[in-house]
Design an enzyme around this catalytic site. Sequence first.
Site, short mmCIF file in Angstrom:
data_model
loop_
_atom_site.label_atom_id
_atom_site.label_comp_id
_atom_site.label_asym_id
_atom_site.label_seq_id
_atom_site.Cartn_x
_atom_site.Cartn_y
_atom_site.Cartn_z
CB SER A 1 6.48 64.55 36.68
OG SER A 1 5.38 65.36 37.00
CE1 TYR B 1 4.54 64.45 31.59
CE2 TYR B 1 3.57 65.47 33.54
CZ TYR B 1 4.65 65.30 32.69
OH TYR B 1 5.83 65.96 32.94
P1 NAD Z 1 10.08 70.65 26.49
O1 NAD Z 1 8.84 70.50 25.68
O2 NAD Z 1 10.74 71.97 26.61
O3 NAD Z 1 11.16 69.60 25.98
C1 NAD Z 1 10.87 68.31 25.56
C2 NAD Z 1 11.83 67.95 24.42
O4 NAD Z 1 11.59 66.59 24.06
C3 NAD Z 1 11.60 68.81 23.15
O5 NAD Z 1 12.83 69.34 22.70
C4 NAD Z 1 11.02 67.81 22.15
O6 NAD Z 1 11.38 68.08 20.81
C5 NAD Z 1 11.64 66.51 22.64
N1 NAD Z 1 10.87 65.34 22.20
C6 NAD Z 1 9.52 65.20 22.15
N2 NAD Z 1 9.21 64.00 21.66
C7 NAD Z 1 10.37 63.36 21.40
C8 NAD Z 1 10.70 62.08 20.88
N3 NAD Z 1 9.75 61.21 20.51
N4 NAD Z 1 12.01 61.76 20.75
C9 NAD Z 1 12.98 62.63 21.09
N5 NAD Z 1 12.72 63.86 21.59
C10 NAD Z 1 11.43 64.20 21.75
O7 NAD Z 1 9.68 70.05 27.92
P2 NAD Z 1 10.33 70.18 29.35
O8 NAD Z 1 9.32 70.80 30.22
O9 NAD Z 1 11.71 70.74 29.31
O10 NAD Z 1 10.34 68.65 29.77
C11 NAD Z 1 11.49 67.85 29.88
C12 NAD Z 1 11.18 66.68 30.83
O11 NAD Z 1 10.87 67.18 32.13
C13 NAD Z 1 9.97 65.86 30.40
O12 NAD Z 1 10.21 64.50 30.68
C14 NAD Z 1 8.87 66.37 31.30
O13 NAD Z 1 7.85 65.44 31.46
C15 NAD Z 1 9.64 66.63 32.57
N6 NAD Z 1 9.02 67.55 33.53
C16 NAD Z 1 8.63 68.81 33.19
C17 NAD Z 1 8.08 69.62 34.17
C18 NAD Z 1 7.62 71.01 33.87
O14 NAD Z 1 7.01 71.62 34.77
N7 NAD Z 1 7.88 71.53 32.70
C19 NAD Z 1 7.94 69.17 35.47
C20 NAD Z 1 8.35 67.89 35.78
C21 NAD Z 1 8.90 67.09 34.80
#
Ligand code: NAD
Length: 287
Positions: free
Chosen positions: A170, A183
């Site tokens: 991130s 985070y």
């Molecule tokens: P999201 O909430 O849409 O997806 C996260 C998924 O992880 C969900 O389906 C959830 O059920 C699953 N999950 C949660 N806890 C879990 C566990 N203990 N075991 C297995 N699965 C689990 O989130 P997203 O935004 O698509 O994020 C995906 C990745 O991208 C994450 O690592 C997040 O930190 C990273 N990220 C997101 C952003 C953003 O702006 N959204 C930016 C940079 C990085």
Amino acid sequence: MDFNTLYMNELNLKDKVAVITGGAGIICSTLARSLAAHGVKTVILDVNKDAATEVAKQIENEFNTPSIGVSASVLDKVSLEAAKKIIHEKFGPIDILVNGAGGNSPAATTKVEKMEGTEDENLEETFFGLQIEGFDKVFDLNFKGTLIPTMVFATDLVKKKSGVIINISSMNSYRPLTKIAAYSAAKAAVNNFTQWLAVHFSKTGVRVNAIAPGFLLTNQNRFLLIDDKTGDLTPRGKKIINGTPMERYCVPEELTGTLIYLVSDLSKFVTGVVIPVDGGFSAYSGV
Ligand code: NAD
């Protein structure tokens, strides 16, 4: 040298097996779809079983490439070992691991960005009000949730003497964002671990890299970026746009080119890097 043919060969991902943790989420379901579009057999591993099954079903229909939804928690080694057994029975050993499960929580978020330092300041709204349990949850999900699945699944890669691990980092990993100390610390640890493991595995044929997405609107950050009453961007949501030279949010599809590059032989001498896909956010000083 015929570079066109060279690149076609090196992109050949057909019939590789990929596990995508958090695969039912907004970003990772798109990453999984992009792998399936290249003929990769995908395992949608998520704590949300129904959502994982649904994403796998959609992938099979859309790309005619085998996909299964498997329920496990990235923090529970026993459930991951059970998932691995199912995966081996269906697809055999894996070639690609995408560590995508992660996210933030209000419990690990300070109410204010900066302390005022005044006598009557409400300390509950500052660093001092952070709940240790909430901090642990977010830190563990993002860091140990990368570490533990790697311990469970990377044995397949090391045994094959080939394969790729992609961690999802991130913008917080380079410079922390206000309010979200757990985070930020966890994603910084993910970058450090990416480098550490890349060196540790460097003679095994297994590469370890990370993608650091810029800002997307997804379930885990909506509470910070969108006002749930008006549906407009919060002041923080607007600040992100101002800090992004391209002046918009990222969409998940924009991460897929970097993913395909990193999982294919196009990047076969690349290990231990964290690639920002961020519309210029990490390059911009704001001035
Ligand atoms: P999201 O909430 O849409 O997806 C996260 C998924 O992880 C969900 O389906 C959830 O059920 C699953 N999950 C949660 N806890 C879990 C566990 N203990 N075991 C297995 N699965 C689990 O989130 P997203 O935004 O698509 O994020 C995906 C990745 O991208 C994450 O690592 C997040 O930190 C990273 N990220 C997101 C952003 C953003 O702006 N959204 C930016 C940079 C990085």
